[in-house]
Design a protein around this motif. Structure first.
Motif, PDB file in Angstrom:
ATOM      1  N   GLN A   1      45.479  38.582  43.261  1.00  0.00           N
ATOM      2  CA  GLN A   1      44.149  38.946  42.797  1.00  0.00           C
ATOM      3  C   GLN A   1      44.266  39.614  41.428  1.00  0.00           C
ATOM      4  O   GLN A   1      45.072  40.533  41.253  1.00  0.00           O
ATOM      5  CB  GLN A   1      43.467  39.905  43.768  1.00  0.00           C
ATOM      6  N   VAL A   2      43.486  39.169  40.482  1.00  0.00           N
ATOM      7  CA  VAL A   2      43.436  39.752  39.149  1.00  0.00           C
ATOM      8  C   VAL A   2      42.200  40.657  39.089  1.00  0.00           C
ATOM      9  O   VAL A   2      41.085  40.202  39.356  1.00  0.00           O
ATOM     10  CB  VAL A   2      43.371  38.671  38.057  1.00  0.00           C
ATOM     11  N   ILE A   3      42.405  41.911  38.740  1.00  0.00           N
ATOM     12  CA  ILE A   3      41.350  42.922  38.827  1.00  0.00           C
ATOM     13  C   ILE A   3      41.208  43.609  37.475  1.00  0.00           C
ATOM     14  O   ILE A   3      42.206  43.966  36.831  1.00  0.00           O
ATOM     15  CB  ILE A   3      41.703  43.961  39.915  1.00  0.00           C
ATOM     16  N   SER A   4      39.979  43.827  37.038  1.00  0.00           N
ATOM     17  CA  SER A   4      39.751  44.512  35.765  1.00  0.00           C
ATOM     18  C   SER A   4      40.063  45.991  35.898  1.00  0.00           C
ATOM     19  O   SER A   4      40.220  46.524  37.004  1.00  0.00           O
ATOM     20  CB  SER A   4      38.289  44.339  35.328  1.00  0.00           C
ATOM     21  N   SER A   5      40.129  46.683  34.774  1.00  0.00           N
ATOM     22  CA  SER A   5      40.400  48.118  34.784  1.00  0.00           C
ATOM     23  C   SER A   5      39.284  48.908  35.462  1.00  0.00           C
ATOM     24  O   SER A   5      39.485  50.048  35.871  1.00  0.00           O
ATOM     25  CB  SER A   5      40.594  48.626  33.353  1.00  0.00           C
ATOM     26  N   ASP A   6      38.101  48.295  35.624  1.00  0.00           N
ATOM     27  CA  ASP A   6      36.985  48.923  36.330  1.00  0.00           C
ATOM     28  C   ASP A   6      36.946  48.575  37.816  1.00  0.00           C
ATOM     29  O   ASP A   6      36.040  49.006  38.529  1.00  0.00           O
ATOM     30  CB  ASP A   6      35.654  48.504  35.694  1.00  0.00           C
ATOM     31  N   GLY A   7      37.894  47.770  38.266  1.00  0.00           N
ATOM     32  CA  GLY A   7      37.951  47.424  39.671  1.00  0.00           C
ATOM     33  C   GLY A   7      37.207  46.163  40.049  1.00  0.00           C
ATOM     34  O   GLY A   7      37.004  45.892  41.229  1.00  0.00           O
ATOM     35  N   GLU A   8      36.826  45.345  39.082  1.00  0.00           N
ATOM     36  CA  GLU A   8      36.106  44.104  39.353  1.00  0.00           C
ATOM     37  C   GLU A   8      37.099  42.961  39.552  1.00  0.00           C
ATOM     38  O   GLU A   8      38.014  42.769  38.738  1.00  0.00           O
ATOM     39  CB  GLU A   8      35.165  43.765  38.199  1.00  0.00           C
ATOM     40  N   LEU A   9      36.919  42.203  40.629  1.00  0.00           N
ATOM     41  CA  LEU A   9      37.764  41.036  40.864  1.00  0.00           C
ATOM     42  C   LEU A   9      37.438  39.961  39.844  1.00  0.00           C
ATOM     43  O   LEU A   9      36.300  39.499  39.740  1.00  0.00           O
ATOM     44  CB  LEU A   9      37.546  40.494  42.279  1.00  0.00           C
ATOM     45  N   LEU A  10      38.456  39.538  39.085  1.00  0.00           N
ATOM     46  CA  LEU A  10      38.273  38.541  38.040  1.00  0.00           C
ATOM     47  C   LEU A  10      38.706  37.149  38.478  1.00  0.00           C
ATOM     48  O   LEU A  10      38.113  36.148  38.077  1.00  0.00           O
ATOM     49  CB  LEU A  10      39.057  38.946  36.789  1.00  0.00           C
ATOM     50  N   GLU A  11      39.745  37.103  39.310  1.00  0.00           N
ATOM     51  CA  GLU A  11      40.326  35.798  39.635  1.00  0.00           C
ATOM     52  C   GLU A  11      41.245  35.932  40.832  1.00  0.00           C
ATOM     53  O   GLU A  11      41.816  36.996  41.083  1.00  0.00           O
ATOM     54  CB  GLU A  11      41.123  35.291  38.424  1.00  0.00           C
ATOM     55  N   ARG A  12      41.382  34.852  41.582  1.00  0.00           N
ATOM     56  CA  ARG A  12      42.367  34.724  42.659  1.00  0.00           C
ATOM     57  C   ARG A  12      43.105  33.407  42.476  1.00  0.00           C
ATOM     58  O   ARG A  12      42.480  32.396  42.172  1.00  0.00           O
ATOM     59  CB  ARG A  12      41.694  34.734  44.040  1.00  0.00           C
ATOM     60  N   PHE A  13      44.414  33.435  42.655  1.00  0.00           N
ATOM     61  CA  PHE A  13      45.146  32.175  42.542  1.00  0.00           C
ATOM     62  C   PHE A  13      46.396  32.226  43.413  1.00  0.00           C
ATOM     63  O   PHE A  13      46.919  33.307  43.714  1.00  0.00           O
ATOM     64  CB  PHE A  13      45.511  31.866  41.079  1.00  0.00           C
ATOM     65  N   PRO A  14      46.899  31.070  43.837  1.00  0.00           N
ATOM     66  CA  PRO A  14      48.107  31.036  44.669  1.00  0.00           C
ATOM     67  C   PRO A  14      49.339  31.394  43.852  1.00  0.00           C
ATOM     68  O   PRO A  14      49.417  31.122  42.649  1.00  0.00           O
ATOM     69  CB  PRO A  14      48.172  29.583  45.149  1.00  0.00           C
ATOM     70  N   VAL A  15      50.306  32.003  44.502  1.00  0.00           N
ATOM     71  CA  VAL A  15      51.516  32.433  43.817  1.00  0.00           C
ATOM     72  C   VAL A  15      52.686  32.396  44.797  1.00  0.00           C
ATOM     73  O   VAL A  15      52.485  32.523  46.008  1.00  0.00           O
ATOM     74  CB  VAL A  15      51.316  33.848  43.223  1.00  0.00           C
ATOM     75  N   THR A  16      53.891  32.194  44.284  1.00  0.00           N
ATOM     76  CA  THR A  16      55.098  32.215  45.105  1.00  0.00           C
ATOM     77  C   THR A  16      56.024  33.323  44.616  1.00  0.00           C
ATOM     78  O   THR A  16      55.890  33.837  43.501  1.00  0.00           O
ATOM     79  CB  THR A  16      55.849  30.881  45.027  1.00  0.00           C
TER      80      THR A  16
ATOM     81  N   SER B   1      55.878  26.175  51.466  1.00  0.00           N
ATOM     82  CA  SER B   1      54.833  25.713  50.538  1.00  0.00           C
ATOM     83  C   SER B   1      55.478  25.011  49.361  1.00  0.00           C
ATOM     84  O   SER B   1      56.584  25.298  48.960  1.00  0.00           O
ATOM     85  CB  SER B   1      54.024  26.916  50.044  1.00  0.00           C
ATOM     86  N   THR B   2      54.737  24.061  48.792  1.00  0.00           N
ATOM     87  CA  THR B   2      55.169  23.408  47.558  1.00  0.00           C
ATOM     88  C   THR B   2      54.441  23.984  46.346  1.00  0.00           C
ATOM     89  O   THR B   2      54.601  23.527  45.240  1.00  0.00           O
ATOM     90  CB  THR B   2      54.903  21.897  47.619  1.00  0.00           C
ATOM     91  N   CYS B   3      53.607  25.012  46.603  1.00  0.00           N
ATOM     92  CA  CYS B   3      52.819  25.598  45.518  1.00  0.00           C
ATOM     93  C   CYS B   3      53.724  26.230  44.468  1.00  0.00           C
ATOM     94  O   CYS B   3      54.683  26.926  44.795  1.00  0.00           O
ATOM     95  CB  CYS B   3      51.877  26.659  46.102  1.00  0.00           C
ATOM     96  N   HIS B   4      53.410  25.997  43.222  1.00  0.00           N
ATOM     97  CA  HIS B   4      54.091  26.704  42.143  1.00  0.00           C
ATOM     98  C   HIS B   4      53.070  26.939  41.041  1.00  0.00           C
ATOM     99  O   HIS B   4      52.455  25.996  40.551  1.00  0.00           O
ATOM    100  CB  HIS B   4      55.268  25.898  41.592  1.00  0.00           C
ATOM    101  N   CYS B   5      52.873  28.195  40.697  1.00  0.00           N
ATOM    102  CA  CYS B   5      51.774  28.546  39.795  1.00  0.00           C
ATOM    103  C   CYS B   5      52.322  29.281  38.581  1.00  0.00           C
ATOM    104  O   CYS B   5      53.146  30.174  38.716  1.00  0.00           O
ATOM    105  CB  CYS B   5      50.760  29.420  40.536  1.00  0.00           C
ATOM    106  N   GLU B   6      51.873  28.909  37.402  1.00  0.00           N
ATOM    107  CA  GLU B   6      52.335  29.532  36.158  1.00  0.00           C
ATOM    108  C   GLU B   6      51.253  30.362  35.500  1.00  0.00           C
ATOM    109  O   GLU B   6      51.199  30.496  34.291  1.00  0.00           O
ATOM    110  CB  GLU B   6      52.813  28.437  35.183  1.00  0.00           C
ATOM    111  N   LYS B   7      50.359  30.965  36.291  1.00  0.00           N
ATOM    112  CA  LYS B   7      49.217  31.676  35.718  1.00  0.00           C
ATOM    113  C   LYS B   7      49.560  33.122  35.370  1.00  0.00           C
ATOM    114  O   LYS B   7      48.693  33.867  34.938  1.00  0.00           O
ATOM    115  CB  LYS B   7      48.039  31.639  36.689  1.00  0.00           C
ATOM    116  N   TRP B   8      50.793  33.540  35.594  1.00  0.00           N
ATOM    117  CA  TRP B   8      51.157  34.920  35.275  1.00  0.00           C
ATOM    118  C   TRP B   8      51.144  35.139  33.770  1.00  0.00           C
ATOM    119  O   TRP B   8      50.947  36.227  33.301  1.00  0.00           O
ATOM    120  CB  TRP B   8      52.515  35.269  35.869  1.00  0.00           C
TER     121      TRP B   8
END
Length: 267
Positions: free
Chosen positions: A173-188, A260-267
């Motif tokens: 989960q990607v969260i702003s400095s104010d605590g707002e959820l910005l994004e969710r994505f799969p990760v390994t 899982s075969t998931c591989h995510c490069e969103k970091w």
């Protein structure tokens, strides 16, 4: 869960005590009582003496002596202000923030104990909370704790690291400095290892807890913790990302050992 009211009740806590150098010094059992009182939550922590590990160094003995000053009952009131958490004393004073469901970081001081602190708590399940933190004298670190809490009837819980962290997958989960959820994505776990590999920094392990301080690129600093919990089979990590000394973003992930075969490069 809302990160605090879900934790109301009687809980037993096992805290694993480490020196700043990472030496295991012993185990602390604690009874934690949270009682709803209108808008406040009364928190009572009853701390037992350290069960000292065998063959510890003189430095670890000094840490044990410090933590044995925390033996007994400590009481404070906790007030919820949106996602903020205000610790109103008398035995703990400070503040915290609920970053997402069940995930809180905090800092402040235990006036009677005499040390300031940073802490974190992560609810992995309704009946299992991972917790930990560090005690300081100003900026001088004196002890690190990693711990676990479960409801009273279950008995004192055990926290042990997962031996191999390969092949885990989950959600970030990607969260702003104010605590707002910005994004969710799969990760390994491999994605996370690869990201650490692209940064310059240092890490320190305290049993099931690992801490990182790293530079992602000029101007951006990552301060991170990760806990692996053998009992639940989960890995939980929290990154605080600072841009030019300002909190820019928080990332929280939980992973399990599902294939899982998931591989995510969103970091």
């Amino acid at each position: 869960m809302n990160g605090t009211t879900s934790f109301v009740g009687d809980w037993l806590v096992s805290e694993y005590l480490y020196t700043p150098a990472g030496e295991y010094a012993g185990l602390i059992h604690q009874r934690r009582l949270l009682q709803q009182r209108g808008e406040m939550i009364r928190v009572v922590q009853i701390c037992e003496p350290v069960q000292i590990a065998e063959g510890i160094s003189p430095q670890a003995q000094e840490v044990v002596a410090i933590m044995n000053r925390r033996v007994g009952e400590f009481v404070f009131d906790l007030k919820l202000e949106g996602q903020a958490r205000h610790y109103l004393g008398q035995d703990v004073v400070g503040s915290g923030f609920l970053w997402c469901d069940g995930v809180i970081t905090a800092r402040g001081i235990w006036p009677r104990f005499g040390y300031n602190f940073t802490s974190f708590s992560i609810m992995l399940a309704p009946n299992r909370q991972i917790t930990g933190g560090t005690f300081f004298l100003a900026n001088q670190q004196v002890a690190t704790l990693s711990g676990v809490a479960e409801p009273d009837p279950r008995g004192f819980p055990v926290l042990a690291p997962i031996v191999s962290l390969a092949g885990f997958r989950g959600v970030c989960q990607v969260i702003s400095s104010d605590g707002e959820l910005l994004e969710r994505f799969p990760v390994t776990s491999e994605d996370i290892d690869a990201m650490y590999g692209r940064m310059q920094g240092n890490r320190k392990r305290y049993g099931a807890l690992t801490e990182w301080e790293a530079v992602a690129f000029p101007g951006q600093i990552v301060s991170a913790i990760e806990v692996s919990d053998q009992v639940s089979g989960q890995i939980a990590g929290l990154w605080k990302i600072f841009q030019d000394e300002k909190l820019h973003q928080v990332r929280f992930y939980t992973l399990t050992a599902e294939s899982s075969t998931c591989h995510c490069e969103k970091w």
